[in-house]
Design a protein around this motif. Structure first.
Motif, PDB file in Angstrom:
ATOM      1  N   GLU A  70       2.733   3.940   7.620  1.00 27.29           N
ATOM      2  CA  GLU A  70       1.747   4.933   7.218  1.00 27.29           C
ATOM      3  C   GLU A  70       1.456   5.832   8.402  1.00 27.29           C
ATOM      4  N   ASN A 100      -0.937  10.438   4.035  1.00 26.47           N
ATOM      5  CA  ASN A 100      -2.179  10.642   3.279  1.00 26.47           C
ATOM      6  C   ASN A 100      -2.306  12.088   2.847  1.00 26.47           C
ATOM      7  N   GLU A 141       0.062   9.284  -0.356  1.00 22.35           N
ATOM      8  CA  GLU A 141      -1.098   8.454  -0.693  1.00 22.35           C
ATOM      9  C   GLU A 141      -2.251   9.335  -1.149  1.00 22.35           C
ATOM     10  N   ASP A 195      -4.491   5.074  -2.887  1.00 19.81           N
ATOM     11  CA  ASP A 195      -5.120   4.538  -1.686  1.00 19.81           C
ATOM     12  C   ASP A 195      -6.536   4.062  -2.020  1.00 19.81           C
ATOM     13  N   LYS A 212      -2.814   0.468  -3.333  1.00 23.81           N
ATOM     14  CA  LYS A 212      -3.225  -0.031  -2.021  1.00 23.81           C
ATOM     15  C   LYS A 212      -4.624  -0.634  -2.170  1.00 23.81           C
ATOM     16  N   GLU A 257      -4.590  -3.596   2.344  1.00 21.40           N
ATOM     17  CA  GLU A 257      -4.931  -2.886   3.583  1.00 21.40           C
ATOM     18  C   GLU A 257      -5.884  -3.727   4.418  1.00 21.40           C
TER      19      GLU A 257
HETATM   20 MG    MG Z   1      -3.933   5.814   3.514  1.00 21.75          MG
END
Ligand code: MG
Ligand code: C2E
Ligand code: MG
Ligand code: MG
Length: 279
Positions: free
Chosen positions: A59, A118, A150, A180, A201, A237
């Protein structure tokens, strides 16, 4: 009476509000120059397969170091960048760098990584997003299946029909999408089915007390089983302890990301980890 109200509304502007406004103005003017002054850097955090412990993705996380303000957290400057519109050029820069890095790592032949980037709500709503992403992939020579965007659950649910359309567009371009911070928004299950995403996620707030809080435990179990029945992958996460990992493994969570394996790292350090991993 009017006078009283006037005075009242004047008092409503508290010292804290004043301080926040001043800080925001300071951040906006500093952010305006940050790209040109080369103050941004991207760190990469490994995404790891729980089954065999291999790094299968990264990421990209933006870092900003300012000479006077020091290191400013993305949690603080991303919202400021969004409100000021600066997130568009900044987000494009992140995308470009991350895609270029993914291509470079792909060429080393170490491991085929998926690069997760992201996406801000402002980028997501921009009509040219699919065009922009495909252009960057093209120019950098990265096949689209190595990129994952994401999107937070909240953003997707603000305008679900709009989100479905954008996701369909990106999907047609061969780009993967994940949700996310899953569990912090209010996803309607019927929408989740229509979203062209391939991974959820699980938010770190649920992972943190997974071993002690029965509600968090229940939520994580539910998300994993929901994802499985919809044919989606799950990644947890903020995994910090072996205990959390053991629980996730038992529940059939596919991947993990967190300090237990590694913090987000500068590119060279990430690459060193990758080399060690493939030895
Ligand atoms: Mg993220
Ligand atoms: P996120 O996308 O949910 O990223 C995960 C955050 O959790 C990162 O914080 C990461 O450093 C942190 N983290 C990872 N593992 C652990 C762990 O084991 N324990 C703990 N306590 N934290 C962990 P970071 O880098 O500060 O980023 C915060 C948020 O800022 C991100 O949350 C994302 O929403 C946003 N952000 C960061 N980079 C970008 C960017 O390039 N574009 C956009 N639009 N947003 C970004
Ligand atoms: Mg998250
Ligand atoms: Mg977050």
């Amino acid at each position: 009476r009017a006078k009283q109200e006037g005075r009242h509304s004047f008092c409503f502007f508290t010292p804290e509000m004043h301080a926040r406004l001043a800080r925001n103005l300071q951040l906006v003017s500093a952010l305006r120059q940050a790209l040109n002054l080369g103050q941004f850097e991207i760190h990469y955090q490994p995404q790891v397969s729980i089954a065999d412990g291999r790094i299968i993705g990264a990421e990209a996380l933006l870092r900003w170091r300012h000479p006077e303000l020091g290191t400013v957290s993305p949690a603080e400057f991303i919202p400021v960048a969004e409100d000021s519109g600066l997130i568009l050029p900044i987000g494009e820069w992140v995308l470009r760098c991350a895609v270029r890095q993914a291509k470079a790592w792909l060429e080393t032949g170490l491991a085929p990584l998926i690069m997760a980037v992201n996406l801000s709500v402002v980028q997501f709503r921009h009509p040219d997003l699919p065009k922009l992403v495909t252009r960057i992939l093209d120019e950098e020579g990265l096949p689209p299946e190595y990129l994952e965007l994401e999107l937070t659950e909240g953003v997707a649910m603000q305008n679900p029909q709009g989100a479905i359309d954008v996701m369909n567009n990106l999907h047609e371009c061969g780009i993967r999408m994940s949700i996310d911070d899953f569990g912090t928004g209010y996803s309607s299950l019927s929408y989740l089915k229509k979203f062209k995403v391939y991974k959820l996620k699980i938010d770190q707030s649920f992972v943190r007390d997974i071993s002690t809080d029965p509600e968090d435990k229940a939520i994580v179990i539910a998300v994993i089983s929901l994802a499985r029945s919809l044919g989606l992958k799950t990644i947890a996460e903020g995994v910090e302890t072996a205990e959390q990992l053991a629980f996730l493994r038992n529940q059939g969570c596919n991947e993990m990301q967190g300090y237990l394996f590694s913090k987000p790292l500068p590119a060279e350090q990430f690459e060193a980890l990758l080399k060690r991993d493939t030895d």
